[in-house]
Design a protein around this motif. Structure first.
Motif, PDB file in Angstrom:
ATOM      1  N   VAL A   1      45.155  34.516  52.217  1.00 34.66           N
ATOM      2  CA  VAL A   1      45.502  34.722  50.803  1.00 34.66           C
ATOM      3  C   VAL A   1      46.279  36.031  50.593  1.00 34.66           C
ATOM      4  O   VAL A   1      46.538  36.429  49.466  1.00 34.66           O
ATOM      5  CB  VAL A   1      44.249  34.695  49.897  1.00 34.66           C
ATOM      6  N   GLY A   2      46.681  36.660  51.677  1.00 33.98           N
ATOM      7  CA  GLY A   2      47.322  37.974  51.612  1.00 33.98           C
ATOM      8  C   GLY A   2      48.588  38.022  50.777  1.00 33.98           C
ATOM      9  O   GLY A   2      48.801  38.972  50.023  1.00 33.98           O
ATOM     10  N   LYS A   3      49.433  37.019  50.883  1.00 34.73           N
ATOM     11  CA  LYS A   3      50.685  37.030  50.115  1.00 34.73           C
ATOM     12  C   LYS A   3      50.385  37.009  48.617  1.00 34.73           C
ATOM     13  O   LYS A   3      51.032  37.710  47.840  1.00 34.73           O
ATOM     14  CB  LYS A   3      51.556  35.837  50.508  1.00 34.73           C
ATOM     15  N   TRP A   4      49.420  36.224  48.211  1.00 30.77           N
ATOM     16  CA  TRP A   4      49.005  36.153  46.806  1.00 30.77           C
ATOM     17  C   TRP A   4      48.497  37.511  46.331  1.00 30.77           C
ATOM     18  O   TRP A   4      48.810  37.953  45.223  1.00 30.77           O
ATOM     19  CB  TRP A   4      47.938  35.079  46.652  1.00 30.77           C
ATOM     20  N   LEU A   5      47.748  38.187  47.177  1.00 33.46           N
ATOM     21  CA  LEU A   5      47.233  39.506  46.797  1.00 33.46           C
ATOM     22  C   LEU A   5      48.361  40.524  46.680  1.00 33.46           C
ATOM     23  O   LEU A   5      48.329  41.383  45.804  1.00 33.46           O
ATOM     24  CB  LEU A   5      46.189  39.981  47.809  1.00 33.46           C
ATOM     25  N   GLU A   6      49.334  40.427  47.546  1.00 25.70           N
ATOM     26  CA  GLU A   6      50.461  41.364  47.532  1.00 25.70           C
ATOM     27  C   GLU A   6      51.398  41.134  46.354  1.00 25.70           C
ATOM     28  O   GLU A   6      51.881  42.072  45.744  1.00 25.70           O
ATOM     29  CB  GLU A   6      51.256  41.253  48.835  1.00 25.70           C
ATOM     30  N   THR A   7      51.680  39.866  46.065  1.00 25.62           N
ATOM     31  CA  THR A   7      52.739  39.543  45.101  1.00 25.62           C
ATOM     32  C   THR A   7      52.247  38.900  43.812  1.00 25.62           C
ATOM     33  O   THR A   7      52.963  38.896  42.815  1.00 25.62           O
ATOM     34  CB  THR A   7      53.758  38.587  45.736  1.00 25.62           C
ATOM     35  N   GLY A   8      51.064  38.302  43.846  1.00 31.67           N
ATOM     36  CA  GLY A   8      50.561  37.586  42.677  1.00 31.67           C
ATOM     37  C   GLY A   8      51.157  36.198  42.515  1.00 31.67           C
ATOM     38  O   GLY A   8      50.847  35.498  41.560  1.00 31.67           O
ATOM     39  N   VAL A   9      51.996  35.788  43.461  1.00 28.88           N
ATOM     40  CA  VAL A   9      52.601  34.457  43.404  1.00 28.88           C
ATOM     41  C   VAL A   9      52.133  33.638  44.598  1.00 28.88           C
ATOM     42  O   VAL A   9      51.483  34.153  45.506  1.00 28.88           O
ATOM     43  CB  VAL A   9      54.153  34.524  43.370  1.00 28.88           C
TER      44      VAL A   9
ATOM     45  N   ASN B   1      39.964  26.347  47.920  1.00 29.63           N
ATOM     46  CA  ASN B   1      39.141  26.526  49.118  1.00 29.63           C
ATOM     47  C   ASN B   1      39.510  27.790  49.883  1.00 29.63           C
ATOM     48  O   ASN B   1      38.630  28.467  50.425  1.00 29.63           O
ATOM     49  CB  ASN B   1      39.256  25.302  50.036  1.00 29.63           C
ATOM     50  N   GLU B   2      40.786  28.122  49.949  1.00 27.71           N
ATOM     51  CA  GLU B   2      41.216  29.336  50.639  1.00 27.71           C
ATOM     52  C   GLU B   2      40.746  30.581  49.893  1.00 27.71           C
ATOM     53  O   GLU B   2      40.276  31.541  50.512  1.00 27.71           O
ATOM     54  CB  GLU B   2      42.736  29.338  50.800  1.00 27.71           C
ATOM     55  N   ILE B   3      40.848  30.554  48.574  1.00 21.98           N
ATOM     56  CA  ILE B   3      40.361  31.679  47.768  1.00 21.98           C
ATOM     57  C   ILE B   3      38.855  31.805  47.924  1.00 21.98           C
ATOM     58  O   ILE B   3      38.334  32.904  48.135  1.00 21.98           O
ATOM     59  CB  ILE B   3      40.760  31.506  46.288  1.00 21.98           C
ATOM     60  N   ALA B   4      38.155  30.691  47.848  1.00 19.20           N
ATOM     61  CA  ALA B   4      36.689  30.697  47.989  1.00 19.20           C
ATOM     62  C   ALA B   4      36.267  31.297  49.326  1.00 19.20           C
ATOM     63  O   ALA B   4      35.339  32.114  49.392  1.00 19.20           O
ATOM     64  CB  ALA B   4      36.138  29.280  47.834  1.00 19.20           C
ATOM     65  N   ALA B   5      36.937  30.907  50.397  1.00 20.87           N
ATOM     66  CA  ALA B   5      36.590  31.415  51.726  1.00 20.87           C
ATOM     67  C   ALA B   5      36.764  32.928  51.795  1.00 20.87           C
ATOM     68  O   ALA B   5      35.905  33.642  52.337  1.00 20.87           O
ATOM     69  CB  ALA B   5      37.439  30.725  52.789  1.00 20.87           C
ATOM     70  N   ALA B   6      37.859  33.437  51.249  1.00 21.53           N
ATOM     71  CA  ALA B   6      38.114  34.876  51.279  1.00 21.53           C
ATOM     72  C   ALA B   6      37.103  35.637  50.422  1.00 21.53           C
ATOM     73  O   ALA B   6      36.587  36.682  50.833  1.00 21.53           O
ATOM     74  CB  ALA B   6      39.541  35.170  50.819  1.00 21.53           C
ATOM     75  N   VAL B   7      36.818  35.121  49.239  1.00 21.30           N
ATOM     76  CA  VAL B   7      35.853  35.778  48.346  1.00 21.30           C
ATOM     77  C   VAL B   7      34.468  35.792  48.970  1.00 21.30           C
ATOM     78  O   VAL B   7      33.796  36.836  49.014  1.00 21.30           O
ATOM     79  CB  VAL B   7      35.831  35.083  46.968  1.00 21.30           C
ATOM     80  N   ARG B   8      34.025  34.650  49.459  1.00 24.46           N
ATOM     81  CA  ARG B   8      32.679  34.575  50.048  1.00 24.46           C
ATOM     82  C   ARG B   8      32.559  35.480  51.267  1.00 24.46           C
ATOM     83  O   ARG B   8      31.558  36.189  51.424  1.00 24.46           O
ATOM     84  CB  ARG B   8      32.350  33.125  50.414  1.00 24.46           C
ATOM     85  N   ALA B   9      33.562  35.458  52.114  1.00 28.22           N
ATOM     86  CA  ALA B   9      33.496  36.269  53.332  1.00 28.22           C
ATOM     87  C   ALA B   9      33.443  37.758  53.011  1.00 28.22           C
ATOM     88  O   ALA B   9      32.630  38.495  53.586  1.00 28.22           O
ATOM     89  CB  ALA B   9      34.689  35.954  54.227  1.00 28.22           C
TER      90      ALA B   9
ATOM     91  N   THR C   1      40.749  39.967  41.335  1.00 26.62           N
ATOM     92  CA  THR C   1      40.333  41.366  41.227  1.00 26.62           C
ATOM     93  C   THR C   1      39.406  41.742  42.371  1.00 26.62           C
ATOM     94  O   THR C   1      39.558  42.806  42.985  1.00 26.62           O
ATOM     95  CB  THR C   1      39.656  41.621  39.869  1.00 26.62           C
ATOM     96  N   TRP C   2      38.433  40.884  42.669  1.00 27.97           N
ATOM     97  CA  TRP C   2      37.496  41.171  43.758  1.00 27.97           C
ATOM     98  C   TRP C   2      38.243  41.382  45.072  1.00 27.97           C
ATOM     99  O   TRP C   2      38.000  42.347  45.803  1.00 27.97           O
ATOM    100  CB  TRP C   2      36.457  40.067  43.909  1.00 27.97           C
ATOM    101  N   LEU C   3      39.153  40.483  45.390  1.00 28.95           N
ATOM    102  CA  LEU C   3      39.867  40.584  46.658  1.00 28.95           C
ATOM    103  C   LEU C   3      40.772  41.810  46.701  1.00 28.95           C
ATOM    104  O   LEU C   3      40.920  42.434  47.755  1.00 28.95           O
ATOM    105  CB  LEU C   3      40.654  39.300  46.934  1.00 28.95           C
ATOM    106  N   LEU C   4      41.351  42.180  45.570  1.00 30.14           N
ATOM    107  CA  LEU C   4      42.134  43.414  45.529  1.00 30.14           C
ATOM    108  C   LEU C   4      41.248  44.623  45.825  1.00 30.14           C
ATOM    109  O   LEU C   4      41.634  45.523  46.577  1.00 30.14           O
ATOM    110  CB  LEU C   4      42.827  43.566  44.173  1.00 30.14           C
ATOM    111  N   MET C   5      40.048  44.655  45.264  1.00 35.33           N
ATOM    112  CA  MET C   5      39.129  45.758  45.524  1.00 35.33           C
ATOM    113  C   MET C   5      38.608  45.716  46.959  1.00 35.33           C
ATOM    114  O   MET C   5      38.511  46.755  47.621  1.00 35.33           O
ATOM    115  CB  MET C   5      37.961  45.736  44.543  1.00 35.33           C
ATOM    116  N   ALA C   6      38.279  44.526  47.427  1.00 36.59           N
ATOM    117  CA  ALA C   6      37.717  44.381  48.776  1.00 36.59           C
ATOM    118  C   ALA C   6      38.696  44.816  49.855  1.00 36.59           C
ATOM    119  O   ALA C   6      38.283  45.249  50.927  1.00 36.59           O
ATOM    120  CB  ALA C   6      37.291  42.927  49.005  1.00 36.59           C
ATOM    121  N   THR C   7      39.989  44.728  49.565  1.00 35.95           N
ATOM    122  CA  THR C   7      41.003  45.106  50.545  1.00 35.95           C
ATOM    123  C   THR C   7      41.633  46.467  50.265  1.00 35.95           C
ATOM    124  O   THR C   7      42.607  46.849  50.922  1.00 35.95           O
ATOM    125  CB  THR C   7      42.113  44.038  50.612  1.00 35.95           C
ATOM    126  N   GLY C   8      41.129  47.179  49.287  1.00 39.13           N
ATOM    127  CA  GLY C   8      41.626  48.518  49.009  1.00 39.13           C
ATOM    128  C   GLY C   8      42.916  48.574  48.219  1.00 39.13           C
ATOM    129  O   GLY C   8      43.512  49.631  48.072  1.00 39.13           O
TER     130      GLY C   8
END
Length: 129
Positions: A17-25, A31-39, A86-93
């Motif tokens: 999900v890195g590209k989405w976090l970087e660009t918002g697009v 399922n991919e978002i869920a996996a990243a959030v849960r992990a 927001t969670w993933l942005l915080m989780a990755t700094g």
């Protein structure tokens, strides 16, 4: 006792999900978002074991973390709740807890909820491929 989460698995889930976090697009699949959030949430809870603060990222996960009084029934006294992005942005700094709070991106209650910030980021940003 639950099986320990391998940090490499969490990094791999976030990389998807890195590209989405970087660009918002190019929003990834649910399922991919869920996996990243849960992990990432489970990895943080693993690194900050306890039951005094509940971190919620609906509809994907809720974890209890940080040593202190154990919460067992009803609404927890210390809660941090936010959306997946927001969670993933915080989780990755990519976003600081205090900035997310100032921008109204977090719902925080309880005297110990802000202690979650000590455990973020879970790991640094990954380069999107």
């Amino acid at each position: 006792m639950a099986k320990k989460l391998d940090p490499a698995q969490a990094r791999q889930a976030v990389a998807v999900v890195g590209k989405w976090l970087e660009t918002g697009v190019d929003k990834p699949s649910r399922n991919e978002i869920a996996a990243a959030v849960r992990a990432t949430a489970r990895l943080m809870a693993q690194d900050a074991p306890g039951h005094s603060v509940e971190v919620r990222v609906p509809p994907f996960v809720a974890v209890q973390c940080i040593e202190g009084p154990r919460h067992t029934r009803g609404t927890p006294p210390n809660v941090v709740e936010t959306d997946a992005h927001t969670w993933l942005l915080m989780a990755t700094g990519r976003l600081k807890f205090a900035e997310a709070l100032d921008r109204g991106l977090l719902d925080v209650s309880g005297s110990r909820a802000a202690e979650v910030s000590k455990w973020l980021p879970v790991f640094g940003p990954l380069v999107a491929h």
